[in-house]
Scaffold this motif. Structure first.
Motif, PDB file in Angstrom:
ATOM      1  N   ARG A  45      70.905 107.928  72.620  1.00 27.23           N
ATOM      2  CA  ARG A  45      71.312 107.137  71.452  1.00 27.23           C
ATOM      3  C   ARG A  45      72.273 107.965  70.612  1.00 27.23           C
ATOM      4  O   ARG A  45      72.063 109.173  70.408  1.00 27.23           O
ATOM      5  CB  ARG A  45      70.091 106.748  70.630  1.00 27.23           C
ATOM      6  CG  ARG A  45      70.375 106.186  69.239  1.00 27.23           C
ATOM      7  CD  ARG A  45      69.114 105.660  68.591  1.00 27.23           C
ATOM      8  NE  ARG A  45      68.676 104.418  69.248  1.00 27.23           N
ATOM      9  CZ  ARG A  45      67.570 103.761  68.921  1.00 27.23           C
ATOM     10  NH1 ARG A  45      66.776 104.249  67.956  1.00 27.23           N
ATOM     11  NH2 ARG A  45      67.246 102.647  69.525  1.00 27.23           N
ATOM     12  N   ASP A  64      67.430 100.279  53.170  1.00 28.69           N
ATOM     13  CA  ASP A  64      68.815  99.851  53.357  1.00 28.69           C
ATOM     14  C   ASP A  64      69.565 100.819  54.258  1.00 28.69           C
ATOM     15  O   ASP A  64      70.361 100.397  55.119  1.00 28.69           O
ATOM     16  CB  ASP A  64      69.522  99.738  52.008  1.00 28.69           C
ATOM     17  CG  ASP A  64      69.054  98.525  51.198  1.00 28.69           C
ATOM     18  OD1 ASP A  64      68.433  97.627  51.807  1.00 28.69           O
ATOM     19  OD2 ASP A  64      69.303  98.497  49.984  1.00 28.69           O
ATOM     20  N   GLN A  66      68.236 102.777  56.530  1.00 25.50           N
ATOM     21  CA  GLN A  66      67.707 102.597  57.882  1.00 25.50           C
ATOM     22  C   GLN A  66      68.327 101.377  58.549  1.00 25.50           C
ATOM     23  O   GLN A  66      68.722 101.423  59.719  1.00 25.50           O
ATOM     24  CB  GLN A  66      66.185 102.470  57.844  1.00 25.50           C
ATOM     25  CG  GLN A  66      65.456 103.740  57.446  1.00 25.50           C
ATOM     26  CD  GLN A  66      63.959 103.544  57.359  1.00 25.50           C
ATOM     27  OE1 GLN A  66      63.462 102.417  57.401  1.00 25.50           O
ATOM     28  NE2 GLN A  66      63.217 104.640  57.205  1.00 25.50           N
ATOM     29  N   GLY A  67      68.415 100.277  57.816  1.00 27.89           N
ATOM     30  CA  GLY A  67      68.984  99.059  58.377  1.00 27.89           C
ATOM     31  C   GLY A  67      70.434  99.236  58.783  1.00 27.89           C
ATOM     32  O   GLY A  67      70.874  98.719  59.822  1.00 27.89           O
ATOM     33  N   ARG A  68      71.204  99.976  57.979  1.00 29.64           N
ATOM     34  CA  ARG A  68      72.614 100.214  58.316  1.00 29.64           C
ATOM     35  C   ARG A  68      72.736 100.998  59.608  1.00 29.64           C
ATOM     36  O   ARG A  68      73.562 100.682  60.481  1.00 29.64           O
ATOM     37  CB  ARG A  68      73.304 100.986  57.181  1.00 29.64           C
ATOM     38  CG  ARG A  68      74.807 101.175  57.397  1.00 29.64           C
ATOM     39  CD  ARG A  68      75.417 102.050  56.336  1.00 29.64           C
ATOM     40  NE  ARG A  68      75.081 103.462  56.537  1.00 29.64           N
ATOM     41  CZ  ARG A  68      75.767 104.279  57.355  1.00 29.64           C
ATOM     42  NH1 ARG A  68      76.792 103.819  58.054  1.00 29.64           N
ATOM     43  NH2 ARG A  68      75.411 105.540  57.470  1.00 29.64           N
ATOM     44  N   VAL A  70      70.496 101.226  62.064  1.00 26.99           N
ATOM     45  CA  VAL A  70      70.040 100.418  63.201  1.00 26.99           C
ATOM     46  C   VAL A  70      71.183  99.576  63.751  1.00 26.99           C
ATOM     47  O   VAL A  70      71.355  99.437  64.969  1.00 26.99           O
ATOM     48  CB  VAL A  70      68.849  99.535  62.799  1.00 26.99           C
ATOM     49  CG1 VAL A  70      68.574  98.474  63.874  1.00 26.99           C
ATOM     50  CG2 VAL A  70      67.603 100.386  62.576  1.00 26.99           C
ATOM     51  N   ASP A  71      71.993  99.025  62.864  1.00 28.48           N
ATOM     52  CA  ASP A  71      73.121  98.201  63.301  1.00 28.48           C
ATOM     53  C   ASP A  71      74.197  99.022  64.000  1.00 28.48           C
ATOM     54  O   ASP A  71      75.017  98.463  64.747  1.00 28.48           O
ATOM     55  CB  ASP A  71      73.743  97.478  62.100  1.00 28.48           C
ATOM     56  CG  ASP A  71      72.821  96.415  61.518  1.00 28.48           C
ATOM     57  OD1 ASP A  71      71.941  95.942  62.259  1.00 28.48           O
ATOM     58  OD2 ASP A  71      72.975  96.083  60.324  1.00 28.48           O
ATOM     59  N   LEU A  72      74.211 100.323  63.783  1.00 35.06           N
ATOM     60  CA  LEU A  72      75.262 101.179  64.352  1.00 35.06           C
ATOM     61  C   LEU A  72      74.812 101.934  65.598  1.00 35.06           C
ATOM     62  O   LEU A  72      75.639 102.564  66.267  1.00 35.06           O
ATOM     63  CB  LEU A  72      75.733 102.197  63.295  1.00 35.06           C
ATOM     64  CG  LEU A  72      76.440 101.621  62.066  1.00 35.06           C
ATOM     65  CD1 LEU A  72      76.709 102.739  61.055  1.00 35.06           C
ATOM     66  CD2 LEU A  72      77.744 100.934  62.464  1.00 35.06           C
TER      67      LEU A  72
END
Length: 322
Positions: A45, A64, A66-68, A70-72
């Motif tokens: 990864r 927030d 973490q979410g950013r 995850v999308d990358l």
């Protein structure tokens, strides 16, 4: 293809196995001219703009952030050789992944962040993916007189394979939704065990029929298998999961794609070779002729190295990266 009720056709395996696990021959038969270790693919990864955070760093990030990330995330399969290069270690026939990734004592070796910021994850034990198995099988069927007659042994311990008498199923499928009838059913299933403590065990369905689930087994040192007659040629096509009698149709009924447990042992009727994917190994061992082993190890689509009879594939076998 069918279940073999009399598993004595596999007795020869027991006679060629060691009684202990000091070498790979606790699960891999002795007596073949050559052996190859086929490494199961790992995964890597990465992030485009920073290092992948460690577990401790991840816990300190805001939701927030973490979410950013995850999308990358960019996830991809990788080789043991690439993993070793990232950690500055050496891939060799007896290499062990926890030493390749330089795991400190008492820390998790299955997921490690390399100095270059990429996160490497160990392969699944006991499972050679269908595409890699197809590549290996293409070589296998060219080195046997009986490519259309052979056997496949499945370890009985995989959850959901065999049925049994009990009070709860071996696996449960969950779905997410707002169906009130479904939610009511789940609520009842949660509380019924407490309201009916004297209920009798009932038959819990598995992938295999009750006849097979309760039938004779191929018993080898430390492992018990369900045995099927299977032409080795079938495994050269990744779509073999659609045709085998142990296809997981129960999971398909719950929306999962077609799948089937990978065999722990495969061999042709003439015993020209044998393939062992031991449930606790992160690689598959092929035993056969020197010509077969050379062909497998020369195939650039596979990551495979020759090993000698008596090889130690345990953690202490890796003395290079110790």
């Amino acid at each position: 293809m069918e279940w073999i009720e009399n598993p004595s056709v596999g007795d020869w395996l027991r006679e060629q196995l060691d009684e202990d696990y000091s070498s790979m021959h606790g699960v891999v038969p002795r007596g073949y001219p050559a052996y190859a270790r086929v490494f199961h693919p790992a995964s890597v990864r990465s992030l485009p703009d920073r290092a992948v955070p460690t577990h401790q760093e991840w816990e300190r990030l805001t939701p927030d952030e973490q979410g950013r990330l995850v999308d990358l995330f960019i996830d991809a399969p990788t080789t043991w050789a690439e993993t070793a290069a990232a950690f500055g270690t050496t891939l060799h026939p007896l290499a062990q992944l926890q030493r390749i990734v330089r795991t400190p004592a008492e820390e998790d070796w299955r997921t490690r962040v390399a100095p270059d910021g990429r996160e490497f994850t160990a392969p699944l034990d006991g499972e050679l993916d269908v595409d890699a198995l197809a590549l290996v099988a293409a070589h296998l069927i060219s080195h046997t007189r009986t490519p259309d007659a052979g056997y496949a042994a499945l370890w009985e311990g995989t959850g959901g394979l065999v049925g049994y008498l009990g009070e709860s199923p071996s696996r449960v499928f969950f779905s997410i939704g707002g169906d009130p009838n479904h939610e009511a059913m789940l609520n009842r299933s949660t509380h019924d065990p407490f309201n009916n403590v004297f209920r009798k065990p009932s038959w819990q369905e598995g992938i295999l029929s009750r006849e097979i689930s309760e039938g004779p087994r191929l018993r080898l040192p430390g492992r018990v298998h369900v045995l099927f007659s299977v032409p080795p040629r079938i495994f050269a096509d990744p779509r073999w999961v659609l045709d085998v009698p142990w296809r997981d149709r129960i999971a398909e009924e719950h929306g999962f794609p077609p799948s089937a447990q990978g065999p722990s042992i495969i061999w042709p009727e003439d015993r020209a070779w044998v393939v062992v994917t031991e449930v606790d190994f992160d690689s598959t061992v092929v035993a056969g002729s020197a010509e077969l082993i050379r062909a497998i190890c020369a195939d650039e689509r596979l990551e495979a190295l020759p090993i000698t009879e008596g090889a130690d594939l345990g953690w202490n076998g890796d003395e290079v990266n110790g």
